[in-house]
Design an enzyme around this catalytic site. Structure first.
Site, PDB file in Angstrom:
ATOM      1  N   ILE A  70       0.900  -1.154   0.000  1.00 10.61           N
ATOM      2  CA  ILE A  70       0.000   0.000   0.000  1.00 10.61           C
ATOM      3  C   ILE A  70       0.942   1.209   0.000  1.00 10.61           C
ATOM      4  O   ILE A  70       1.881   1.271   0.798  1.00 10.61           O
ATOM      5  CB  ILE A  70      -0.953  -0.008   1.222  1.00 10.61           C
ATOM      6  CG1 ILE A  70      -1.820   1.264   1.281  1.00 10.61           C
ATOM      7  CG2 ILE A  70      -0.231  -0.192   2.537  1.00 10.61           C
ATOM      8  CD1 ILE A  70      -2.927   1.204   2.366  1.00 10.61           C
ATOM      9  N   SER A  71       0.707   2.146  -0.924  1.00 11.76           N
ATOM     10  CA  SER A  71       1.654   3.247  -1.120  1.00 11.76           C
ATOM     11  C   SER A  71       1.681   4.191   0.082  1.00 11.76           C
ATOM     12  O   SER A  71       0.717   4.291   0.840  1.00 11.76           O
ATOM     13  CB  SER A  71       1.285   4.033  -2.382  1.00 11.76           C
ATOM     14  OG  SER A  71       1.220   3.170  -3.495  1.00 11.76           O
TER      15      SER A  71
END
Ligand code: SAM
Length: 227
Positions: A70-71
């Site tokens: 997840i960025s």
């Protein structure tokens, strides 16, 4: 306009405020609607390992399984701001991953079409998105380097994985005036690139350095094992 979101108050409201005040605003995120979305979407729910929820609002990416991430919150906010969404757009996202970026887009656009190549991630993202009533999102499992011709044209395209070069179909599937944001470079480092489609061609702008996992597919990296 997108449907209203019914998100229960959670224990992370203050942590989200701190994330916005310490990570986003000081780095120049200005769009009020983007800030509102980052304050609203419960990012921790998109981190599959509950043991990592305490780090869900920290200034770095986190693992989501299947060797994917997840960025970082700032990168999500920056890429979203670059798209200049006003609320009426149809957006294509490549790389659903956890679904967090998808949820942010769903608050800011009319409809989000998101493609993920790993079915387990797509299924998990769908579940979390449904749990917070993101009903304007459709997810397809497949190779996002081909775009989504049946849903085109799009007003904006956001690619959350690193491409060796810009797949031509993304330009073809954009409306005139549409914006594309995509990390372009080698497997170690990329340049976040904004492309604006005009009647006369495309305008490209470099928005800074970044590092993403690989965009794996026909018009991306063909070997998923290095990296
Ligand atoms: N935006 C996501 C989030 O908020 O969790 C993070 C996405 S992660 C950095 C990149 C995702 O792109 C991974 O889930 C990966 O499986 C996916 N991906 C890579 N190549 C793809 C392709 N050709 N089509 C669709 N998804 C792809």
């Amino acid at each position: 306009m997108p449907p209203p979101k019914i998100i229960e108050k959670d224990n992370y409201v203050r942590v989200r405020h701190r994330m916005v005040e310490t990570q986003l605003i000081p780095r120049g995120i200005k769009d009020k609607r983007v800030i509102e979305a980052m304050l609203t979407i419960p990012r921790h729910l998109f981190v599959p390992e509950e043991a990592l929820w305490s780090q869900a609002y920290s200034d770095f990416p986190l693992p989501i399984g299947e060797k994917q991430t997840i960025s970082q919150p700032y990168m999500v906010a920056l890429m979203t701001e670059i798209l200049e969404l006003k609320g009426s757009e149809k957006v294509l996202e490549i790389g659903t991953g956890s679904g967090y970026q998808t949820a942010v887009l769903s608050m800011l656009a009319e409809k989000v079409c998101s493609i993920e190549r790993i079915s387990l991630l797509a299924a998990r993202a769908r579940k979390v998105l449904d749990s917070i009533n993101c009903s304007n999102v459709v997810i397809r499992i497949g190779d996002g380097t081909l775009g989504w011709p049946e849903e085109a044209p799009f007003d904006a395209i956001l690619v959350t994985a690193a491409a060796p070069e810009i797949p031509q179909c993304y330009i073809e599937q954009l409306n005139v005036g549409g914006r594309l944001v995509i990390p372009v470079g080698d497997i170690y480092t990329q340049v976040l690139t904004k492309v604006i489609k005009t009647a006369k061609g495309v305008i490209k702008q470099e928005m800074g350095g970044c590092r993403f996992v690989k965009l794996v597919g026909r018009y991306g990296w063909t070997n998923e094992n290095t990296y």
